[in-house]
Write a protein that holds these residues in place. Structure first.
Motif, PDB file in Angstrom:
ATOM      1  N   GLU A 116       0.813  -1.226   0.000  1.00  0.00           N
ATOM      2  CA  GLU A 116       0.000   0.000   0.000  1.00  0.00           C
ATOM      3  C   GLU A 116       0.844   1.273   0.000  1.00  0.00           C
ATOM      4  O   GLU A 116       0.406   2.310  -0.475  1.00  0.00           O
ATOM      5  CB  GLU A 116      -0.922   0.080   1.231  1.00  0.00           C
ATOM      6  N   ILE A 117       2.036   1.207   0.591  1.00  0.00           N
ATOM      7  CA  ILE A 117       2.788   2.465   0.732  1.00  0.00           C
ATOM      8  C   ILE A 117       4.028   2.515  -0.152  1.00  0.00           C
ATOM      9  O   ILE A 117       4.784   3.478  -0.104  1.00  0.00           O
ATOM     10  CB  ILE A 117       3.217   2.723   2.199  1.00  0.00           C
ATOM     11  N   LYS A 118       4.228   1.514  -0.985  1.00  0.00           N
ATOM     12  CA  LYS A 118       5.478   1.587  -1.736  1.00  0.00           C
ATOM     13  C   LYS A 118       5.284   2.183  -3.127  1.00  0.00           C
ATOM     14  O   LYS A 118       4.207   2.098  -3.719  1.00  0.00           O
ATOM     15  CB  LYS A 118       6.164   0.236  -1.802  1.00  0.00           C
ATOM     16  N   VAL A 119       6.346   2.799  -3.609  1.00  0.00           N
ATOM     17  CA  VAL A 119       6.350   3.328  -4.970  1.00  0.00           C
ATOM     18  C   VAL A 119       6.436   2.140  -5.924  1.00  0.00           C
ATOM     19  O   VAL A 119       5.726   2.075  -6.924  1.00  0.00           O
ATOM     20  CB  VAL A 119       7.548   4.295  -5.170  1.00  0.00           C
ATOM     21  N   GLY A 120       7.323   1.211  -5.609  1.00  0.00           N
ATOM     22  CA  GLY A 120       7.354  -0.048  -6.368  1.00  0.00           C
ATOM     23  C   GLY A 120       8.473  -0.161  -7.380  1.00  0.00           C
ATOM     24  O   GLY A 120       8.964  -1.247  -7.627  1.00  0.00           O
ATOM     25  N   ASP A 121       8.869   0.943  -7.986  1.00  0.00           N
ATOM     26  CA  ASP A 121      10.004   0.865  -8.915  1.00  0.00           C
ATOM     27  C   ASP A 121      10.761   2.188  -8.867  1.00  0.00           C
ATOM     28  O   ASP A 121      10.187   3.239  -8.581  1.00  0.00           O
ATOM     29  CB  ASP A 121       9.534   0.559 -10.333  1.00  0.00           C
ATOM     30  N   ASN A 122      12.037   2.122  -9.142  1.00  0.00           N
ATOM     31  CA  ASN A 122      12.870   3.313  -8.965  1.00  0.00           C
ATOM     32  C   ASN A 122      12.795   4.297 -10.129  1.00  0.00           C
ATOM     33  O   ASN A 122      13.258   5.430  -9.995  1.00  0.00           O
ATOM     34  CB  ASN A 122      14.318   2.901  -8.671  1.00  0.00           C
ATOM     35  N   ASP A 123      12.221   3.890 -11.264  1.00  0.00           N
ATOM     36  CA  ASP A 123      11.977   4.878 -12.321  1.00  0.00           C
ATOM     37  C   ASP A 123      10.963   5.893 -11.794  1.00  0.00           C
ATOM     38  O   ASP A 123      11.168   7.103 -11.880  1.00  0.00           O
ATOM     39  CB  ASP A 123      11.425   4.195 -13.587  1.00  0.00           C
ATOM     40  N   THR A 124       9.875   5.371 -11.232  1.00  0.00           N
ATOM     41  CA  THR A 124       8.846   6.254 -10.680  1.00  0.00           C
ATOM     42  C   THR A 124       9.388   7.027  -9.482  1.00  0.00           C
ATOM     43  O   THR A 124       9.167   8.233  -9.355  1.00  0.00           O
ATOM     44  CB  THR A 124       7.618   5.413 -10.251  1.00  0.00           C
ATOM     45  N   LEU A 125      10.128   6.322  -8.615  1.00  0.00           N
ATOM     46  CA  LEU A 125      10.692   6.993  -7.435  1.00  0.00           C
ATOM     47  C   LEU A 125      11.584   8.170  -7.856  1.00  0.00           C
ATOM     48  O   LEU A 125      11.528   9.255  -7.278  1.00  0.00           O
ATOM     49  CB  LEU A 125      11.497   6.004  -6.582  1.00  0.00           C
ATOM     50  N   SER A 126      12.388   7.954  -8.899  1.00  0.00           N
ATOM     51  CA  SER A 126      13.303   9.031  -9.313  1.00  0.00           C
ATOM     52  C   SER A 126      12.527  10.226  -9.860  1.00  0.00           C
ATOM     53  O   SER A 126      12.952  11.378  -9.685  1.00  0.00           O
ATOM     54  CB  SER A 126      14.332   8.521 -10.331  1.00  0.00           C
ATOM     55  N   ALA A 127      11.384   9.976 -10.500  1.00  0.00           N
ATOM     56  CA  ALA A 127      10.560  11.099 -10.988  1.00  0.00           C
ATOM     57  C   ALA A 127       9.983  11.867  -9.796  1.00  0.00           C
ATOM     58  O   ALA A 127       9.931  13.100  -9.805  1.00  0.00           O
ATOM     59  CB  ALA A 127       9.452  10.576 -11.890  1.00  0.00           C
ATOM     60  N   LEU A 128       9.568  11.146  -8.757  1.00  0.00           N
ATOM     61  CA  LEU A 128       9.045  11.806  -7.556  1.00  0.00           C
ATOM     62  C   LEU A 128      10.150  12.622  -6.870  1.00  0.00           C
ATOM     63  O   LEU A 128       9.924  13.748  -6.425  1.00  0.00           O
ATOM     64  CB  LEU A 128       8.474  10.771  -6.578  1.00  0.00           C
ATOM     65  N   THR A 137      12.868  -3.908 -11.177  1.00  0.00           N
ATOM     66  CA  THR A 137      11.414  -3.918 -11.186  1.00  0.00           C
ATOM     67  C   THR A 137      10.866  -3.182 -12.396  1.00  0.00           C
ATOM     68  O   THR A 137       9.775  -3.449 -12.848  1.00  0.00           O
ATOM     69  CB  THR A 137      10.916  -3.235  -9.893  1.00  0.00           C
ATOM     70  N   GLY A 138      11.656  -2.259 -12.920  1.00  0.00           N
ATOM     71  CA  GLY A 138      11.159  -1.395 -13.995  1.00  0.00           C
ATOM     72  C   GLY A 138      11.291  -2.015 -15.371  1.00  0.00           C
ATOM     73  O   GLY A 138      11.308  -3.214 -15.544  1.00  0.00           O
ATOM     74  N   GLY A 139      11.406  -1.170 -16.348  1.00  0.00           N
ATOM     75  CA  GLY A 139      11.493  -1.552 -17.750  1.00  0.00           C
ATOM     76  C   GLY A 139      11.197  -0.289 -18.515  1.00  0.00           C
ATOM     77  O   GLY A 139      11.161   0.788 -17.926  1.00  0.00           O
ATOM     78  N   MET A 140      10.962  -0.388 -19.823  1.00  0.00           N
ATOM     79  CA  MET A 140      10.717   0.840 -20.573  1.00  0.00           C
ATOM     80  C   MET A 140       9.376   1.474 -20.192  1.00  0.00           C
ATOM     81  O   MET A 140       9.223   2.686 -20.217  1.00  0.00           O
ATOM     82  CB  MET A 140      10.785   0.548 -22.079  1.00  0.00           C
ATOM     83  N   SER A 141       8.400   0.665 -19.814  1.00  0.00           N
ATOM     84  CA  SER A 141       7.089   1.261 -19.515  1.00  0.00           C
ATOM     85  C   SER A 141       7.141   2.130 -18.253  1.00  0.00           C
ATOM     86  O   SER A 141       6.531   3.198 -18.215  1.00  0.00           O
ATOM     87  CB  SER A 141       6.010   0.188 -19.428  1.00  0.00           C
ATOM     88  N   THR A 142       7.878   1.706 -17.224  1.00  0.00           N
ATOM     89  CA  THR A 142       7.981   2.572 -16.040  1.00  0.00           C
ATOM     90  C   THR A 142       8.827   3.814 -16.366  1.00  0.00           C
ATOM     91  O   THR A 142       8.619   4.875 -15.773  1.00  0.00           O
ATOM     92  CB  THR A 142       8.576   1.823 -14.818  1.00  0.00           C
ATOM     93  N   LYS A 143       9.752   3.697 -17.339  1.00  0.00           N
ATOM     94  CA  LYS A 143      10.546   4.880 -17.729  1.00  0.00           C
ATOM     95  C   LYS A 143       9.655   5.901 -18.429  1.00  0.00           C
ATOM     96  O   LYS A 143       9.749   7.102 -18.173  1.00  0.00           O
ATOM     97  CB  LYS A 143      11.719   4.465 -18.609  1.00  0.00           C
TER      98      LYS A 143
END
Ligand code: GLU
Length: 225
Positions: A146-158, A214-220
């Protein structure tokens, strides 16, 4: 690289595939190379912030555990073992360049609640102002679904928004976005420029993953959006 580098506060994201060279082991050579480039930026007056994956892979490497065990509680154990080792290596490698680094672990909940958001922002900006390189990762040890971002592509954008970054670089082991996943479709073509994230661009990126992080091109693509 630094001569023409005109960005003031870039966020640089290194994923697991980049740090391992696509293997199951952290590559010390790659890590040293990345650190050297970040150090050169910092010495040129830039304030880089690193978002680094790799904790789970390094934990798996240290515990010698099988790659197919992926349940959350086990990944949390791996992250706890791997994060300290990863951070130790960053710290030693930056020290070699006379630079201090700092560990910053966050979850989505830390960025969603105003006071915690401000604490994280103030700490990151305070580190930058003192010439310390923040190494950010998700706090996988406590991050539940519930509280995780889940991947570091998204985390880096945040994080890029958090610190008013003027550039976000998602360092990758692939040359860029393709019209399909080049690992499965031989007709995939490299897309050289993407001016905006259209449904077409999202369709190009859907479903691609290296299988390591965890990521890939879609999370990028979604991080860029
Ligand atoms: N936080 C995870 C780790 O350090 C990586 C997440 C990702 O691959 O994006 O292993």
């Amino acid at each position: 690289m630094t001569d023409s580098f005109r960005w003031r506060r870039p966020v640089l994201k290194f994923g697991t595939s980049t740090l391992t060279g696509g293997t199951a082991q952290l590559s010390l050579g790659r890590l040293a190379d990345l650190v050297e480039q970040v150090a050169a930026l910092q010495m040129a007056g830039v304030q880089p912030i690193v978002v680094s994956s790799g904790a789970i892979t390094v934990g798996r490497q240290r515990l010698g555990s099988p790659r197919d065990r992926k349940d959350v509680s086990f990944r949390q154990i791996l992250a706890a073992v791997g994060q300290s080792r990863l951070m130790h290596l960053y710290d030693e490698f930056f020290e070699f360049h006379g630079i201090t680094s700092a560990q910053v672990l966050v979850t989505r909940a830390d960025l969603a609640e105003r006071q915690r958001y401000l604490n994280a922002r103030n700490t990151l900006l305070g580190l930058c102002a003192r010439g310390v390189i923040p190494i950010v990762n998700e706090n996988d040890v406590v991050a539940s679904e519930e509280i995780k971002v889940g991947d570091n592509d998204t985390l880096s954008a945040l994080v890029a928004n958090l610190v008013d970054a003027d550039l976000l670089v998602l360092v990758s082991d692939t040359p860029g976005l393709y019209t399909a996943d080049p690992l499965v479709d031989a007709r995939a073509e490299l897309v050289h420029d993407v001016a905006s994230i259209t449904p077409q661009v999202e369709a190009y990126a859907s479903g691609s993953s290296s299988g390591l992080g965890t990521g890939g091109m879609s999370t990028k693509v979604s991080a860029a959006k």
